[in-house]
Enzyme design. Structure first.
Site, PDB file in Angstrom:
ATOM      1  N   GLY A  66      40.786  25.366  31.654  1.00  0.00           N
ATOM      2  CA  GLY A  66      41.091  25.639  30.252  1.00  0.00           C
ATOM      3  C   GLY A  66      41.055  24.328  29.493  1.00  0.00           C
ATOM      4  N   CYS A  93      40.696  22.880  38.005  1.00  0.00           N
ATOM      5  CA  CYS A  93      40.719  22.037  36.810  1.00  0.00           C
ATOM      6  C   CYS A  93      42.079  22.108  36.092  1.00  0.00           C
ATOM      7  CB  CYS A  93      39.576  22.479  35.908  1.00  0.00           C
ATOM      8  SG  CYS A  93      39.146  21.230  34.756  1.00  0.00           S
ATOM      9  N   TYR A  94      42.196  22.757  34.944  1.00  0.00           N
ATOM     10  CA  TYR A  94      43.507  22.903  34.284  1.00  0.00           C
ATOM     11  C   TYR A  94      44.482  23.607  35.231  1.00  0.00           C
ATOM     12  CZ  TYR A  94      47.011  24.457  30.869  1.00  0.00           C
ATOM     13  OH  TYR A  94      48.192  24.701  30.198  1.00  0.00           O
ATOM     14  N   HIS A 181      34.458  22.302  39.037  1.00  0.00           N
ATOM     15  CA  HIS A 181      34.199  23.729  38.819  1.00  0.00           C
ATOM     16  C   HIS A 181      33.209  24.276  39.855  1.00  0.00           C
ATOM     17  CE1 HIS A 181      36.260  24.211  34.969  1.00  0.00           C
ATOM     18  NE2 HIS A 181      35.906  22.963  34.744  1.00  0.00           N
ATOM     19  N   GLU A 183      32.344  27.245  40.254  1.00  0.00           N
ATOM     20  CA  GLU A 183      31.671  28.459  39.779  1.00  0.00           C
ATOM     21  C   GLU A 183      30.353  28.203  39.058  1.00  0.00           C
ATOM     22  OE1 GLU A 183      34.675  27.474  38.968  1.00  0.00           O
ATOM     23  OE2 GLU A 183      34.767  27.140  36.812  1.00  0.00           O
ATOM     24  N   ASP A 239      23.256  50.157  29.834  1.00  0.00           N
ATOM     25  CA  ASP A 239      24.625  50.619  30.026  1.00  0.00           C
ATOM     26  C   ASP A 239      24.760  52.127  29.880  1.00  0.00           C
ATOM     27  OD1 ASP A 239      24.906  47.924  30.157  1.00  0.00           O
ATOM     28  OD2 ASP A 239      25.760  47.714  28.159  1.00  0.00           O
ATOM     29  N   LYS A 381      27.617  42.965  33.812  1.00  0.00           N
ATOM     30  CA  LYS A 381      26.254  43.458  33.585  1.00  0.00           C
ATOM     31  C   LYS A 381      25.402  43.457  34.861  1.00  0.00           C
ATOM     32  CE  LYS A 381      23.352  44.701  30.281  1.00  0.00           C
ATOM     33  NZ  LYS A 381      23.694  45.480  29.087  1.00  0.00           N
TER      34      LYS A 381
END
Ligand code: XMP
Length: 525
Positions: A66, A93-94, A181, A183, A239, A381
């Protein structure tokens, strides 16, 4: 898209990881990485009470990054009892600052902001997070504050050039912290770090697959709907198409789909929807051809916002009338996705929070009292696409590019007329056809034609012409929020241009749009 109250997410997961969101732009990416490990993940606000988290019986907890500093006055802080849940915790991280703040470490502003690529050196390769990984790893950093004293019981396990505490652990308490990070794509082996956390540390299996999800969703839809009728507005987009196929699998003919032809569709779009859903899937399909009404209302209108408003209002009107003809339905199905229902943390610069307001078209009037069926609302998605394939939908639909609600109207500049639409449709079909033939179609976010009502002089055969101009727009994007124009190969552009000027009457010039977003938008209106 429509108004209505969201029902709770499907939460009857045997195994899941809870991610507390402290406002990182990467929170959803963390959730997707976990699911790519075949483990379900749920994003909750940073201040969700520990009791509520415990009720989900998660196998592990991740504290996202964050932009804040834990010492800032309005710093987002979690319920302190989250550290007493007795489950593994991973701070990113944060999230590491949060660990330090609550467990007795110290955080100070870093002398150098660590941002961008870095090299991580693993000092203790017995740390379960780095199992099977090499001693040095490329990682992505993005933080200002740094740990200067570890919380009690923690030891450092990896370092970077600027930090002695790039990865820390308290193995006995199953609590870990990473300054980088894992990710993002710039940490190429980050997925393995998450896999080690969810499988190795939290002990999760691999139950989250779209094959399993089909069975679970079918059961839940049946339980929700009972013997009532369901209606669904089918646009032909990914969708609504996947939602239709899934609900049909669950309740068969209790589902009726309404497909509105607004006269602003691309070539063969209405036919494909009727073929796939009506003939192949044998879904009850109510085809509403309202093209004349839409075009009559758009006559003489040139202002882009007015065009959009007229289309939005007319759609609601037509859809509402169609639902009445569809019979007595109690439920309205929608292809709402997970990013639409995550309660995002309103922190400046969080793109997940901004995307929603942009194209929000308002919704159906409140007096339409339907209950909602939203079987995709816990999916991202990419999961929806996998689910579509699992349900047997063709690639043409599952990997369809985004197409705006107002359709070709926003690609037909100025007044929309049947004549201009005919020209645009033919040219657009050539662009799509050649893109598919070159196998670039599914690699771009969107590629389409835009009709510019600008006439210029040309010569075709022995004749002088004075015709319109066509622009080709091809962009790459992750989410439509920002986009880069695509450098399509010259020979492909040449072929497209030649075919358009040879085959489409009314056009004598083809140009290429070289604008990224920002400063341009993807659509022209
Ligand atoms: P812009 O043109 O704003 O578009 O850069 C960003 C993305 O949104 C799509 N788009 C729409 N989608 N209804 C939609 O459902 C709309 O009214 C609409 N307008 C634009 C656009 O195609 C791009 O993917």
């Amino acid at each position: 898209m429509f108004a209505g109250k969201h029902l709770p997410l499907i939460l009857s997961m045997n195994e899941q990881i809870v991610i507390l969101d402290f406002g990182s732009q990467y929170t959803q990416v963390i959730a997707r990485r976990i699911r790519e490990c075949n483990v379900y993940s749920t994003i909750l606000r940073y201040d969700t009470p520990a009791k509520q988290i415990a009720a989900l019986k998660p196998s592990g907890l991740i504290l996202s990054g964050g932009p804040a500093s834990v010492y800032a006055e309005d710093a987002p802080l979690p319920d302190k009892n989250i550290f007493k849940l007795g489950i593994p915790v991973l701070g990113i991280c944060y999230g590491v600052q949060i660990l330090a703040h609550f467990l007795g470490g110290k955080v100070e502003p870093g002398q150098k902001r660590e941002y961008g690529k870095g090299t991580l050196t693993v000092r203790d390769n017995s740390c379960p997070l780095f199992e099977g990984l090499p001693e040095t790893l490329q990682v992505w950093n993005s933080h200002g504050d740094r740990l200067t004293r570890l919380p009690k019981g923690f030891v450092p396990v990896a370092t970077t050039e600027n930090s002695d505490y790039a990865a820390i652990e308290n193995r006995a308490a199953s609590t870990y912290g990473l300054q980088f990070h894992p990710e993002v794509v710039h940490t190429p082996r980050g997925r393995e770090v998450y896999s080690n956390f969810v499988h190795g540390v939290c002990g999760c299996g691999r139950a989250w697959t779209m094959r399993n999800y089909v069975d679970q969703a079918v059961e839940e839809i049946r339980a929700q709907v009972g013997s009532e009728q369901v209606i669904l507005g089918l646009s032909g987009g990914v969708d609504s198409s996947v939602a239709a196929a899934l609900i049909h699998k669950a309740v068969g003919d209790q589902l009726a789909c309404i497909f509105v032809n607004n006269g602003l569709l691309r070539a063969r779009e209405a036919e494909v929807v009727q073929e796939v859903f009506g003939r192949n899937f044998r879904i009850k399909l109510q085809y509403e051809d309202a093209s004349k009404l839409f075009l009559a209302r758009l006559k003489g209108v040139t202002d882009p916002e007015r065009k959009r408003k007229i289309i939005g209002r007319t759609f609601i009107e037509v859809f509402q009338a169609a639902t009445k003809r569809a019979g007595k339905a109690k439920y309205l199905a929608q292809g709402t996705l997970y990013p639409d229902v995550i309660e995002s943390v309103p922190i400046a610069g969080n793109p997940a929070a901004m995307i929603k307001s942009h194209h929000n078209v308002g919704g159906l009037p409140k007096k339409m009292k339907f209950k909602l069926v939203e079987p995709l609302k816990c999916l991202f998605k990419d999961e929806v696409r996998q689910l579509g394939l699992e349900l047997g939908l063709p690639k043409e639909i599952v990997h369809r590019q985004p197409f705006p609600g107002p359709g070709l109207a926003v690609r037909c500049l100025g007044e929309v007329t049947p004549e201009k639409l005919k020209v645009l449709r033919r040219a657009d079909a050539i662009v799509v056809e050649e893109m598919k033939a070159s196998e670039l179609y599914y690699k771009t976010w969107q590629t389409f034609a835009v009709l510019l009502p600008v006439r210029s002089v040309g010569v075709q055969g022995d004749e002088r012409t004075y015709d319109w101009t066509l622009a080709i727009r091809a962009v790459e994007s992750q989410d439509g929020m920002t986009a880069d124009w695509v450098k399509l190969p010259y020979d492909l552009l040449e072929k497209i241009s030649l075919r358009i000027t040879n085959e489409v009457r009314g056009l004598n010039r083809v140009v290429l749009d070289l604008t990224s977003k920002p400063p341009g938008t993807i659509e022209w209106e």
